[in-house]
Design a protein around this motif. Structure first.
Motif, short mmCIF file in Angstrom:
data_model
loop_
_atom_site.label_atom_id
_atom_site.label_comp_id
_atom_site.label_asym_id
_atom_site.label_seq_id
_atom_site.Cartn_x
_atom_site.Cartn_y
_atom_site.Cartn_z
N GLU A 212 0.75 -1.32 0.02
CA GLU A 212 -0.08 -0.04 0.04
C GLU A 212 0.96 1.40 -0.04
N ILE A 213 0.52 2.24 -0.79
CA ILE A 213 1.21 3.45 -0.68
C ILE A 213 0.00 4.64 -0.79
N THR A 214 0.16 5.56 0.22
CA THR A 214 -0.49 6.67 0.27
C THR A 214 -0.10 7.79 -0.69
N LEU A 215 -0.60 8.77 -1.31
CA LEU A 215 -0.40 9.69 -2.23
C LEU A 215 -1.49 10.91 -2.37
N ASP A 216 -0.92 11.96 -2.80
CA ASP A 216 -2.12 13.04 -3.22
C ASP A 216 -2.52 12.74 -4.58
N MET A 217 -3.42 13.65 -5.22
CA MET A 217 -3.92 13.47 -6.43
C MET A 217 -3.40 14.00 -7.75
N ALA A 218 -1.95 14.16 -7.61
CA ALA A 218 -1.29 14.42 -8.76
C ALA A 218 -1.02 13.25 -9.79
N ASN A 219 -1.08 13.54 -11.05
CA ASN A 219 -0.98 12.41 -11.98
C ASN A 219 0.37 11.97 -11.91
N SER A 220 1.50 12.71 -11.76
CA SER A 220 2.74 12.13 -11.52
C SER A 220 2.84 11.26 -10.49
N MET A 221 2.32 11.41 -9.30
CA MET A 221 2.67 10.87 -8.34
C MET A 221 2.05 9.39 -8.42
N LYS A 222 0.72 9.20 -8.97
CA LYS A 222 0.32 8.16 -9.07
C LYS A 222 0.78 7.16 -10.33
N LEU A 223 1.38 7.95 -11.30
CA LEU A 223 2.34 7.10 -12.41
C LEU A 223 3.63 6.71 -11.83
#
Length: 317
Positions: A103-114
């Motif tokens: 599991e990894i938590t992140l914000d909604m930035a597309n770069s972070m998701k990629l």
């Protein structure tokens, strides 16, 4: 510190950097300003976020939640937020270790998701709830600010009209002593809070605000409803139903900023709902960012990035 030991401060600093700290023999020194990796700190639950290290220079930081912001917290610090560059460096860590992340938590930035998708392919992505709630709070403030400008325009017209008619201008005051402009300005902070956290003066101001500007009341309680979906639901299926009702309320409202939030939630739907599995947030990453800023402030900024990162990793990696 130099004064305490009776030596020149700058000389002590130079001696520490060149001899006492082992900075000159640090095995990651050559590439430290570009990337730092600590595969031994990899865990099953990670956070990824960006941090402003110095003068607007952003770094992507991956941390292990199990370390709780202490020794062993830093997994990676990589210059910039460009997905291709960050992915390239993270893939230097063996696939075996990266595939252990669940599991990894992140914000909604597309770069972070990629980055999360390519670097930790077996990890479930969880969008941080506070980023979603922040969007709703900002939308409420957007409505308040727009109405404030309208109140200012109206007051300016009334002043101009009074001057034209050569009559004194008297601004209308509500029973708590606020004018319309003051009411909309002073209501800023109460709109960030839940009603049970309002002071007596804020309760009085909110009552007047909602009577005079019912649209603010509508959007405020709509943002509160979104917060309560997170606070009061532990079952994902229930959260899905509640979120669907929230969508209906937003569509009826027809306010652009809330429609934007609704569309943003739809785009990040799966990762937002993943929160309800373990109620995981990116709070550990935000807390670690605060520690970096405090560390930076303690040394009055970042003069040499490589040496700053060396000291940082000695504490947290």
């Amino acid at each position: 510190m130099g004064f305490f030991f009776g030596v020149d401060g700058k000389k002590l600093q130079r001696q520490y950097k060149k001899h006492l700290s082992n900075f000159t023999t640090w095995n990651q020194r050559e590439h430290s300003s570009e990337w730092l990796l600590f595969p031994e700190n990899m865990g099953q639950y990670l956070s990824i976020d960006e941090v402003n290290l110095s003068m607007g220079e952003l770094y992507t930081v991956v941390t292990n939640k199990a370390a709780k912001g202490k020794k062993g917290a830093i997994v990676a610090i990589i210059a910039g937020t460009k997905a291709e560059i960050v992915i390239n460096h993270l893939q230097k860590i063996s696939p075996v270790k990266r595939n252990q992340v669940v599991e990894i938590t992140l914000d909604m930035a597309n770069s972070m998701k990629l980055i999360a998708k390519k670097s930790f392919p077996k990890a479930k992505q969880v969008t941080d709830r506070f980023h979603v709630q922040k969007l709703a709070l900002e939308a409420v403030q957007e409505v308040r600010i727009r109405l404030k400008w309208e109140a200012l325009d109206k007051e300016n017209l009334e002043i101009a009209e009074a001057k034209l008619n050569k009559t004194p201008f008297v601004s209308k005051e509500f029973y708590n002593g606020d004018t319309a402009k003051q009411l909309l300005t002073r209501s800023r902070f109460l709109l960030y809070k839940s009603p049970n956290k309002w002071s007596e003066s804020q309760k009085e101001r909110a009552k007047i605000l909602f009577q005079e500007y019912p649209k603010i009341e509508t959007v405020y309680y709509l943002s509160l409803k979104l917060r309560n979906i997170y606070n009061k639901n532990t079952d994902k299926s229930v959260a899905i139903t509640k979120l669907a009702h929230w969508y209906n309320d937003v569509e009826k409202l027809e306010i652009k900023s809330f429609n934007t939030i609704m569309n943003t939630i739809k785009i990040n739907y799966d990762s937002i709902l993943n929160y309800f599995d373990n109620r995981s947030t990116n709070a550990s990453a935000e807390s670690f960012n605060a520690k970096i800023k405090a560390f930076r402030n303690q040394f009055r900024g970042v003069r040499k990035v490589d040496f700053f990162l060396f000291r940082l990793t000695k504490l947290f990696a």
